[in-house]
Write an enzyme that holds these catalytic residues in place. Structure first.
Site, PDB file in Angstrom:
ATOM      1  N   ARG A  34      11.992   2.886   3.034  1.00  0.00           N
ATOM      2  CA  ARG A  34      11.508   2.063   4.146  1.00  0.00           C
ATOM      3  C   ARG A  34      12.641   1.141   4.544  1.00  0.00           C
ATOM      4  O   ARG A  34      13.298   0.536   3.698  1.00  0.00           O
ATOM      5  CB  ARG A  34      10.285   1.256   3.736  1.00  0.00           C
ATOM      6  CG  ARG A  34       9.926   0.209   4.782  1.00  0.00           C
ATOM      7  CD  ARG A  34       8.567  -0.354   4.597  1.00  0.00           C
ATOM      8  NE  ARG A  34       7.544   0.613   4.936  1.00  0.00           N
ATOM      9  CZ  ARG A  34       6.245   0.308   4.973  1.00  0.00           C
ATOM     10  NH1 ARG A  34       5.837  -0.899   4.684  1.00  0.00           N
ATOM     11  NH2 ARG A  34       5.365   1.230   5.304  1.00  0.00           N
ATOM     12  N   HIS A  90       6.384   6.321  11.132  1.00  0.00           N
ATOM     13  CA  HIS A  90       5.815   6.191   9.795  1.00  0.00           C
ATOM     14  C   HIS A  90       5.045   7.497   9.560  1.00  0.00           C
ATOM     15  O   HIS A  90       3.825   7.534   9.632  1.00  0.00           O
ATOM     16  CB  HIS A  90       4.884   4.973   9.749  1.00  0.00           C
ATOM     17  CG  HIS A  90       4.413   4.601   8.372  1.00  0.00           C
ATOM     18  ND1 HIS A  90       4.722   5.347   7.257  1.00  0.00           N
ATOM     19  CD2 HIS A  90       3.641   3.582   7.944  1.00  0.00           C
ATOM     20  CE1 HIS A  90       4.158   4.788   6.193  1.00  0.00           C
ATOM     21  NE2 HIS A  90       3.498   3.718   6.587  1.00  0.00           N
ATOM     22  N   LYS A 121      24.339  -8.850  -1.553  1.00  0.00           N
ATOM     23  CA  LYS A 121      25.756  -9.141  -1.759  1.00  0.00           C
ATOM     24  C   LYS A 121      26.644  -8.455  -0.736  1.00  0.00           C
ATOM     25  O   LYS A 121      27.863  -8.460  -0.866  1.00  0.00           O
ATOM     26  CB  LYS A 121      26.170  -8.707  -3.176  1.00  0.00           C
ATOM     27  CG  LYS A 121      25.377  -9.384  -4.274  1.00  0.00           C
ATOM     28  CD  LYS A 121      25.720  -8.795  -5.632  1.00  0.00           C
ATOM     29  CE  LYS A 121      24.738  -9.300  -6.699  1.00  0.00           C
ATOM     30  NZ  LYS A 121      24.748  -8.457  -7.884  1.00  0.00           N
ATOM     31  N   ARG A 145       0.805  -1.212   0.000  1.00  0.00           N
ATOM     32  CA  ARG A 145       0.000   0.000   0.000  1.00  0.00           C
ATOM     33  C   ARG A 145       0.842   1.267   0.000  1.00  0.00           C
ATOM     34  O   ARG A 145       0.640   2.141  -0.829  1.00  0.00           O
ATOM     35  CB  ARG A 145      -0.844  -0.059   1.278  1.00  0.00           C
ATOM     36  CG  ARG A 145      -1.818   0.987   1.512  1.00  0.00           C
ATOM     37  CD  ARG A 145      -2.456   0.619   2.836  1.00  0.00           C
ATOM     38  NE  ARG A 145      -2.282  -0.808   3.042  1.00  0.00           N
ATOM     39  CZ  ARG A 145      -3.269  -1.687   2.978  1.00  0.00           C
ATOM     40  NH1 ARG A 145      -4.471  -1.279   2.782  1.00  0.00           N
ATOM     41  NH2 ARG A 145      -3.018  -2.971   3.139  1.00  0.00           N
ATOM     42  N   THR A 146       1.800   1.353   0.915  1.00  0.00           N
ATOM     43  CA  THR A 146       2.589   2.579   1.041  1.00  0.00           C
ATOM     44  C   THR A 146       3.359   2.848  -0.245  1.00  0.00           C
ATOM     45  O   THR A 146       3.409   3.962  -0.748  1.00  0.00           O
ATOM     46  CB  THR A 146       3.565   2.464   2.217  1.00  0.00           C
ATOM     47  OG1 THR A 146       2.827   2.111   3.370  1.00  0.00           O
ATOM     48  CG2 THR A 146       4.296   3.755   2.464  1.00  0.00           C
TER      49      THR A 146
END
Lengths: 180, 308
Positions: free
Chosen positions: B110, B138, B88, B60-61
């Protein structure tokens, strides 16, 4: 700072009346016509003209207010941040004759942005531009008004201010301010 | 009325002023009108490139941010850690500096570590938007929640908001507490004792363990998702028991004798923290929150783009 009055009182109302007459002459029954006031300073004039036209003709003419802030070409290039105003266009302008109204025409850049912003509401058949004051010799884009209240010869250090009586300052007046 | 934000990055609500928050919400009003037009796009960010850097999953975000960017005409590149050189062994700073070398102006990130965007902001020039950092903040979720409350109830100041559920693991809860308090709302948290952080009272919120008393007190109930992925330690005996004691059900709301606004940041676990009939009722504004998310994120990107 010097101030010189360009238009006020009775002369200003004669000018607005004349602009209305010209619109009636060109648009007749206003069958496919609509009026858009360009934010932030256009709607004060546009509302007056719209009201007068409706009273005089007895017709109902679609009226909206358009904000072109998000379409400006000086975003991130100017000192002051851009704040948007309300857009309220409760109709689609597809195939309509749009009368775009602003108080002062200067560089032509807000009108260019407005022409872009307008396309979000359809493709107009024709767009006309009505301004109360046309500042001469200051255009940066090839944009010219269809209806003009008054032509004023200005230089870039001057500013044209249009005030209406329903605003806090309170008088119908157009003045030229010199920033010395 | 302020014209621009006091910050260059949106790292959290904690470092925003009340004026910043109001400016974002007012600007979001203008964008909400834009996204409801027949043509939902404006050219404001046409010379800006934004990278969405997601080290943690999100649907959603990320979708909401991407839509916001596209509706502002920005160029968008997406990056997710699962198929990248992070696997890696590349460090966060190296990864981001590589992205920035390709002339990116803004980073939406995020990350699972709290403070990761704050760390980045000290080392790079691009504007950073925190799209969730671990269990910390958030901010855009809190802004869209505040926007949705303001839209439904007229204003946020003076309203009573209860946040129900897993407060311990929730970045939404923390950002919401800061945001609502800065706008003058009263905040209460409610949930099982094991899911309430020990020092939560220090933030000036009320704590209530009985969900019926909390609902009776509030104007707005913001129900959080039970985060199954963060429940390795058993914080409550079973989902059924949680649902019985803390789930929002129609019967519970009917007993109140008043109507409250129900919110949920999604994704919903139907039948756990909220029952289906409550989630789909007219006083639940869950889908409005999602719509408003795009407008609020457009406002954030638009305002930050002017903070060079």
């Amino acid at each position: 700072m010097q101030t010189r009055i360009i238009l006020e009182g009775e002369r200003l109302s004669i000018t607005v009346r004349r602009l209305c007459e010209q619109l009636i002459e060109n648009h007749g029954q206003f069958a496919d016509s609509c009026i858009l006031g360009l934010q932030p300073r256009g709607p004060q004039l546009a509302r007056r003209i719209h009201q007068r036209l409706q009273e005089q003709t007895g017709l109902s003419i679609p009226y909206g207010e358009l904000d072109a802030t998000f379409f400006r070409d000086d975003f991130r290039r100017r000192e002051k941040p851009l704040r948007a105003n309300t857009t309220h266009v409760p109709f689609i302008i597809e195939d309509k004759r749009v009368i775009l109204i602003d108080d002062v025409l200067y560089t032509g850049r807000s009108v260019r942005a407005a022409l872009d912003a307008m396309t979000a509401f359809g493709r107009p058949r024709e767009v006309e531009l009505l301004v109360l004051i046309n500042r001469l010799y200051s255009r940066e884009l090839p944009i010219e008004p269809t209806y003009v209240g008054s032509h004023v010869n200005t230089i870039s250090s001057q500013k044209v201010l249009v005030e209406w009586q329903d605003e806090p300052a309170g008088e119908n007046r157009v003045s030229l301010i010199e920033n010395a | 009325m302020t014209q621009h934000l006091s910050v260059k990055h949106l790292l959290g609500i904690k470092n925003l002023s009340a004026d910043d928050i109001r400016l974002i919400l007012d600007t979001a009003d203008d964008f909400k009108e834009v996204i409801n037009r027949p043509i939902k796009k404006v050219p404001s960010l046409r010379d800006i490139t934004v990278a969405n850097v997601f080290f943690e999953n999100s649907t959603r975000t990320r979708l909401s941010f991407e839509l916001a960017q596209k509706r502002l005409s920005a160029d968008v590149v997406n990056f997710s850690a699962s198929n990248s050189s992070v696997k890696k062994g590349e460090t966060l700073l190296d990864t981001v500096n590589n992205i920035l070398s390709m002339k990116v102006d803004m980073i939406v990130m995020r990350h699972s570590s709290p403070g990761a965007p704050h760390f980045l902001s000290r080392h790079i020039k691009a504007n950073i938007v925190n799209a969730g950092d671990g269990t910390h903040e958030h901010p855009t979720q809190a802004l869209l929640d505040a926007y949705s409350i303001r839209e439904r109830l007229g204003e946020v100041g003076g309203k009573k908001v209860v946040i129900i559920g897993d407060i311990l693991h929730s970045r939404v809860a923390l950002s919401n507490i800061f945001c609502l308090q800065k706008l003058g709302a009263e905040v209460m948290v409610c949930g099982p004792n094991t899911l309430l952080p020990r020092y939560i009272r220090e933030l000036g919120v009320q704590v209530e363990l009985d969900v019926d008393r909390a609902l009776q007190w509030c104007d707005v109930a913001n129900v959080l998702r039970i985060q199954m992925e963060r429940q390795q330690a058993r914080y409550f005996p079973s989902l059924r028991e949680y649902s019985l004691y803390f789930g929002l059900t129609k019967e519970r709301l009917q007993r109140l004798g008043k109507e409250i606004v129900v919110m949920h940041p999604g994704p919903i676990n139907r039948g756990v923290e909220i029952s289906s009939d409550v989630a789909d009722a007219p006083n639940a504004i869950i889908l409005d929150q999602v719509e408003n998310g795009v407008a609020v994120r457009m406002a954030v990107l638009y305002l930050l783009a002017q903070q060079q």
